[in-house]
Design a protein around this motif. Structure first.
Motif, PDB file in Angstrom:
ATOM      1  N   CYS A  33       0.826  -1.213   0.000  1.00 36.12           N
ATOM      2  CA  CYS A  33       0.000   0.000   0.000  1.00 36.12           C
ATOM      3  C   CYS A  33       0.858   1.259   0.000  1.00 36.12           C
ATOM      4  O   CYS A  33       1.691   1.454   0.884  1.00 36.12           O
ATOM      5  N   PRO A  34       0.662   2.146  -0.979  1.00 31.36           N
ATOM      6  CA  PRO A  34       1.433   3.388  -1.017  1.00 31.36           C
ATOM      7  C   PRO A  34       1.096   4.335   0.131  1.00 31.36           C
ATOM      8  O   PRO A  34       1.799   5.309   0.352  1.00 31.36           O
ATOM      9  N   LEU A  35       0.033   4.039   0.871  1.00 31.31           N
ATOM     10  CA  LEU A  35      -0.364   4.897   1.986  1.00 31.31           C
ATOM     11  C   LEU A  35       0.131   4.367   3.332  1.00 31.31           C
ATOM     12  O   LEU A  35      -0.211   4.917   4.379  1.00 31.31           O
ATOM     13  N   TYR A  36       0.932   3.341   3.319  1.00 33.24           N
ATOM     14  CA  TYR A  36       1.387   2.719   4.568  1.00 33.24           C
ATOM     15  C   TYR A  36       1.986   3.737   5.533  1.00 33.24           C
ATOM     16  O   TYR A  36       1.726   3.696   6.733  1.00 33.24           O
ATOM     17  N   PHE A  37       2.754   4.671   5.038  1.00 27.59           N
ATOM     18  CA  PHE A  37       3.424   5.631   5.918  1.00 27.59           C
ATOM     19  C   PHE A  37       2.580   6.869   6.208  1.00 27.59           C
ATOM     20  O   PHE A  37       3.050   7.794   6.867  1.00 27.59           O
ATOM     21  N   PHE A  38       1.343   6.888   5.754  1.00 31.15           N
ATOM     22  CA  PHE A  38       0.429   7.997   6.039  1.00 31.15           C
ATOM     23  C   PHE A  38      -0.298   7.705   7.352  1.00 31.15           C
ATOM     24  O   PHE A  38      -0.889   6.630   7.506  1.00 31.15           O
ATOM     25  N   ASP A  39      -0.287   8.637   8.286  1.00 30.61           N
ATOM     26  CA  ASP A  39      -1.047   8.466   9.522  1.00 30.61           C
ATOM     27  C   ASP A  39      -2.551   8.492   9.245  1.00 30.61           C
ATOM     28  O   ASP A  39      -3.332   7.854   9.933  1.00 30.61           O
ATOM     29  N   ASP A  40      -2.942   9.233   8.228  1.00 27.39           N
ATOM     30  CA  ASP A  40      -4.353   9.403   7.893  1.00 27.39           C
ATOM     31  C   ASP A  40      -4.713   8.640   6.619  1.00 27.39           C
ATOM     32  O   ASP A  40      -5.400   9.150   5.751  1.00 27.39           O
ATOM     33  N   CYS A  41      -4.256   7.404   6.512  1.00 24.05           N
ATOM     34  CA  CYS A  41      -4.457   6.617   5.287  1.00 24.05           C
ATOM     35  C   CYS A  41      -5.925   6.304   5.009  1.00 24.05           C
ATOM     36  O   CYS A  41      -6.309   6.087   3.876  1.00 24.05           O
ATOM     37  N   GLY A  42      -6.744   6.242   6.053  1.00 21.77           N
ATOM     38  CA  GLY A  42      -8.149   5.931   5.864  1.00 21.77           C
ATOM     39  C   GLY A  42      -8.467   4.453   5.966  1.00 21.77           C
ATOM     40  O   GLY A  42      -9.617   4.045   5.843  1.00 21.77           O
ATOM     41  N   GLY A  43      -7.460   3.642   6.203  1.00 22.44           N
ATOM     42  CA  GLY A  43      -7.657   2.196   6.297  1.00 22.44           C
ATOM     43  C   GLY A  43      -7.863   1.730   7.725  1.00 22.44           C
ATOM     44  O   GLY A  43      -7.728   2.494   8.678  1.00 22.44           O
TER      45      GLY A  43
END
Length: 87
Positions: A33-43
């Motif tokens: 997932c390209p959002l893994y390092f996002f705190d606010d990924c939404g997952g």
């Protein structure tokens, strides 16, 4: 579905990498997932005691609408970077 938005690799030795009741709709495009390092990924994730993000219960990048969600989040982050904030 367009091939650039959806790819299902049922021959992969790890398929499916998350439990799913709809393996034919499981999108492997974002295997990592390209959002893994996002705190606010939404997952749906948890943070382990060690501080590691655990995405075991998240199907967001593998969901048919996950492509749109991920692109929207990435565009928002890139726009913020261009504007000089960390967004």
């Amino acid at each position: 579905q367009s091939s650039y938005r959806f790819f299902c690799n049922q021959d992969c030795q790890y398929f499916p990498c998350h439990k799913t009741e709809k393996p034919d709709e499981f999108n492997c495009l974002f295997c990592f997932c390209p959002l893994y390092f996002f705190d606010d990924c939404g997952g749906r994730f948890t943070v382990l005691e060690s501080g590691v993000k655990d995405c075991t219960n998240c199907l967001l990048p593998h969901h048919p609408k996950g492509y749109d969600h991920i692109l929207k989040k990435l565009r928002k982050r890139f726009d913020a970077i261009r504007e000089g904030s960390d967004g």
